[in-house]
Design a protein around this motif. Structure first.
Motif: not given
Length: 296
Positions: A91-118
């Protein structure tokens, strides 16, 4: 696995240099983290049952190219194929967009651990999508008597030749206007290259004696059987430097994905995060939700 540890780490490490200054201020300071944790996703495959399908898609199981009829939407794909079939084929082509949404949220929350982890994990999956044998069911030549070709293409060639002249310059990161289309273009290009990967090695092996194809090398105090340097170089030449090109494309794509997630978050200032220190774990925990719950 996709690229070997060396290539995954190199891809994440160099993707940093394609970022704009506003992101570079954070990513350059955390470059070592992104490099070390570039392989966490592969390590999780041994402890997280849902991890495996996130690294590949066997596009040939869906029929011959072009693959434009395959749903780009996860929910539409679920309705058409069912979860079990999707997980079996990757499922890699379906999963990457999901990961990008999670990273966007991490940027919005300014959560360093999630930003780097994701960011580290996203870099891994995007890099995997660039590997032709990750878009093909004959992923290790097991159907054609070419067992080991996966490691030859994605590990042996980069480890032996990358520092001997690979051109890594790929330009600046660009905003991705249609993420699913961007990712599907990557995996479809990979799938179309799989036949060349297999055919070139088969041709080379048929005219090379077995004792010239392999060699023994000392790795960490142990003798390991691997592809001979001369055979590896000959294969790279037959491929027309494909490994170098796909590695360079992966570096740029990773940077574009990081950049796009940041832009979609509203381009939040990252300077304040530079002084913080991320949590360190040997293998970071699972970043995604259960496979069947991938969101739109």
């Amino acid at each position: 696995m996709g690229w070997g540890f060396f290539a995954h780490q190199r891809i994440n490490e160099l993707a940093v240099f394609s970022l704009p200054p506003a992101m570079l201020v954070l990513y350059k300071s955390q470059q070592a983290y992104l490099k070390v944790h570039a392989t966490d996703a592969d390590k999780r495959r041994y402890i997280v049952a849902a991890e495996g399908p996130r690294h590949y898609i066997d596009l040939d199981r869906y029929g011959p190219p072009p693959y434009d009829w395959i749903p780009r939407s996860w929910q539409a794909a679920l309705q058409q194929f069912g979860e079990d079939s999707l997980l079996q084929n990757g499922i890699v082509p379906w999963y990457i967009p999901q990961m990008m949404k999670q990273l966007t949220k991490a940027f919005q929350e300014k959560d360093l651990d999630k930003i780097l982890h994701l960011s580290a994990d996203l870099g891994h999956y995007v890099a995997d999508a660039h590997v032709p044998l990750h878009a093909c069911s004959n992923h290790n030549g097991q159907f054609t008597g070419q067992e080991g070709i996966h490691g030859l293409w994605e590990s042996r060639i980069p480890e032996l030749l990358a520092d001997a002249g690979f051109n890594y310059w790929c330009g600046k990161a660009a905003y991705i206007r249609d993420v699913p289309a961007f990712v599907w273009q990557i995996v479809c290009t990979s799938a179309l290259a799989a036949d060349t990967v297999l055919r070139a090695e088969k041709s080379l092996s048929l005219r090379t004696p077995a004792d010239a194809r392999y060699a023994w090398e000392n790795r960490k105090g142990k003798l390991v059987r691997t592809y001979a340097a001369s055979y590896t170089k000959a294969y790279q030449q037959l491929l027309g430097n494909m490994v170098e090109r796909r590695m360079r494309a992966a570096i740029h794509a990773v940077a574009c994905c990081w950049y796009t997630a940041w832009v979609d978050a509203g381009q939040p200032p990252l300077t304040a995060l530079v002084q913080k220190r991320p949590k360190e774990n040997t293998i970071l925990p699972d970043t995604g939700k259960m496979i069947g719950r991938v969101e739109e």
